[in-house]
Design a protein around this motif. Structure first.
Motif, short mmCIF file in Angstrom:
data_model
loop_
_atom_site.label_atom_id
_atom_site.label_comp_id
_atom_site.label_asym_id
_atom_site.label_seq_id
_atom_site.Cartn_x
_atom_site.Cartn_y
_atom_site.Cartn_z
N GLN A 214 0.82 -1.20 0.00
CA GLN A 214 0.00 0.00 0.00
C GLN A 214 0.86 1.26 0.00
O GLN A 214 0.55 2.24 -0.68
CB GLN A 214 -0.93 -0.01 1.21
CG GLN A 214 -1.98 1.08 1.19
CD GLN A 214 -2.83 1.03 2.43
OE1 GLN A 214 -2.37 1.35 3.52
NE2 GLN A 214 -4.08 0.62 2.28
N ALA A 215 1.95 1.21 0.74
CA ALA A 215 2.85 2.36 0.77
C ALA A 215 3.48 2.62 -0.59
O ALA A 215 3.70 3.77 -0.99
CB ALA A 215 3.94 2.14 1.82
N LEU A 216 3.76 1.55 -1.32
CA LEU A 216 4.37 1.68 -2.64
C LEU A 216 3.36 2.05 -3.71
O LEU A 216 3.63 2.89 -4.58
CB LEU A 216 5.05 0.36 -3.03
CG LEU A 216 6.28 -0.04 -2.22
CD1 LEU A 216 6.63 -1.49 -2.49
CD2 LEU A 216 7.45 0.87 -2.56
N GLY A 218 -0.14 2.85 -3.30
CA GLY A 218 -1.23 3.77 -2.97
C GLY A 218 -2.44 3.04 -2.43
O GLY A 218 -2.65 1.86 -2.72
N TRP A 276 1.76 3.34 4.83
CA TRP A 276 1.38 4.37 3.86
C TRP A 276 1.45 5.75 4.50
O TRP A 276 1.90 6.71 3.88
CB TRP A 276 -0.04 4.10 3.34
CG TRP A 276 -0.59 5.23 2.52
CD1 TRP A 276 -0.37 5.50 1.20
CD2 TRP A 276 -1.46 6.27 2.99
NE1 TRP A 276 -1.04 6.64 0.81
CE2 TRP A 276 -1.72 7.13 1.89
CE3 TRP A 276 -2.06 6.56 4.21
CZ2 TRP A 276 -2.54 8.25 1.99
CZ3 TRP A 276 -2.87 7.68 4.32
CH2 TRP A 276 -3.10 8.51 3.21
N PRO A 326 3.53 7.42 -2.91
CA PRO A 326 2.77 6.19 -3.21
C PRO A 326 2.16 6.27 -4.61
O PRO A 326 1.64 7.31 -5.01
CB PRO A 326 1.68 6.19 -2.13
CG PRO A 326 2.25 6.99 -1.01
CD PRO A 326 3.08 8.06 -1.65
#
Length: 346
Positions: A214-216, A218, A276, A326
């Motif tokens: 999710q952090a990468l 979005g 995130w 993100p």
């Protein structure tokens, strides 16, 4: 009893806000920099689907400012990669009796609760504190602005599963834990006491492996297949290492339908999890070394490998370090990198 909440981000902020609103035992919030300034000047704002409330909280920026006392309970609500520094800072803080005399150190006298993701904070805490309680946190809280927390469920805002570290005896015999459970229930936070909390933490770790994705990618990206691949790899690592974890059925039974998110008035943008949030705030660091990286560590210690989790660990760490937003990495690009691993492994 006083709750000293170390860390005023999403989890610490949500717990502090509800305790300040509803519990007879008020919290002391430990924060620094802009967060401390925001709390002192404007209070702590909690927004849920049912409420938008700002409360005043006591704030300290250091152990010296906290003036610890014998009935304090420390709740560590940082990220895991920040835990060692925080615990070292607080372990030697003096504890005072009712007359103001120093009777010992926090590490020797006070309980510390590790309310954060991963399974390493408990081991870190045992280096510094004699009384350690592990906490499995289920709370969909987000804090992007200092002094403001958004929680996407209500009226109950979360579940904490708590147990002594190491597991020993029945925690329900502890009057301090019973008082904590009652205070948190009054605050709209369910607490369950377990003799052995670590299987619950290992289960939660499996669910947190997608935090790095999710952090990468979005919070709006669709990556269920990648999440499944990370979890499947982690389960094989657990089995190789002989680690036990709570079943899906037991976890579903405990959570029920409590975590059906609802809109929070005035919050239109997408909201993501803890990793995130670190990227979105541009913090420069991220917890995935203790999430995906924990699976990698366990695998290596067991003579195995976890290449998918190692890939996400590395990509997330670099993204945080380099302040990559993100969504810069696309889902298809990451799928190709996963597929390349499969090819090499095959």
């Amino acid at each position: 009893m006083r709750y000293v909440i170390i860390g005023a981000g999403s989890i610490g902020g949500a717990i502090a806000a509800r305790l300040a609103m509803r519990s007879p035992n008020s919290p002391l919030v430990v924060a620094r920099g802009g967060r401390a300034d925001a709390l002192r000047s404007g209070g702590l704002r909690l927004r849920t689907p049912d409420e938008d409330t700002t409360v005043r909280v006591d704030v300290a920026t250091s152990p010296e400012g906290a003036a610890l006392r014998e009935d304090d309970v420390l709740i560590l609500a940082t990220k895991t990669h920040q835990a060692d520094e925080a615990l070292r800072e607080w372990a030697d803080a003096p504890v005072h009796d009712g007359s103001g005399d120093v009777v010992g150190s926090a590490g020797a006298l006070l309980p510390v609760f590790t309310a954060l993701n991963g399974v390493e904070a408990e081991r870190i805490a045992l280096r510094y504190f004699a009384r350690v309680y592990g906490v499995t946190v289920w709370m969909p809280a987000v804090s992007l602005e200092p002094g403001e927390v958004v929680v996407r469920i209500a009226p109950t805002i979360g579940i904490l599963t708590i147990g002594p570290i190491p597991a020993s005896g029945s925690p329900t015999d502890d009057s301090m834990l019973e008082t904590l459970r009652e205070d948190f229930a009054t605050a709209g936070i369910d607490v369950y006491l377990e003799q052995d909390v670590m299987p619950w933490k290992y289960f939660k770790l499996l669910t947190n492996l997608s935090n790095g994705l999710q952090a990468l990618l979005g919070p709006d990206a669709s990556f269920r297949d990648l999440s499944t691949a990370l979890r499947d790899e982690a389960v094989e690592v657990y089995r190789a290492a002989g680690i036990e974890w709570t079943s899906d059925e037991d976890e579903r039974a405990r959570r029920g339908d409590m975590f059906d998110s609802r809109p929070v008035p005035g919050v239109e943008h997408a909201l993501g999890g803890s990793s995130w949030q670190s990227i979105a705030r541009g913090s420069g660091s991220i917890e995935t070394d203790y999430l995906n990286g924990e699976i990698v560590r366990i695998a290596r210690a067991a003579g195995a490998t976890a290449p998918r989790n190692a890939l996400v660990q590395r990509l997330a760490r670099v993204a945080a370090r380099d302040h990559v937003e993100p969504g810069t990495l696309g889902v298809e690009e990451l799928r190709e990198q996963f597929a390349a691993l499969e090819f090499r492994l095959g």
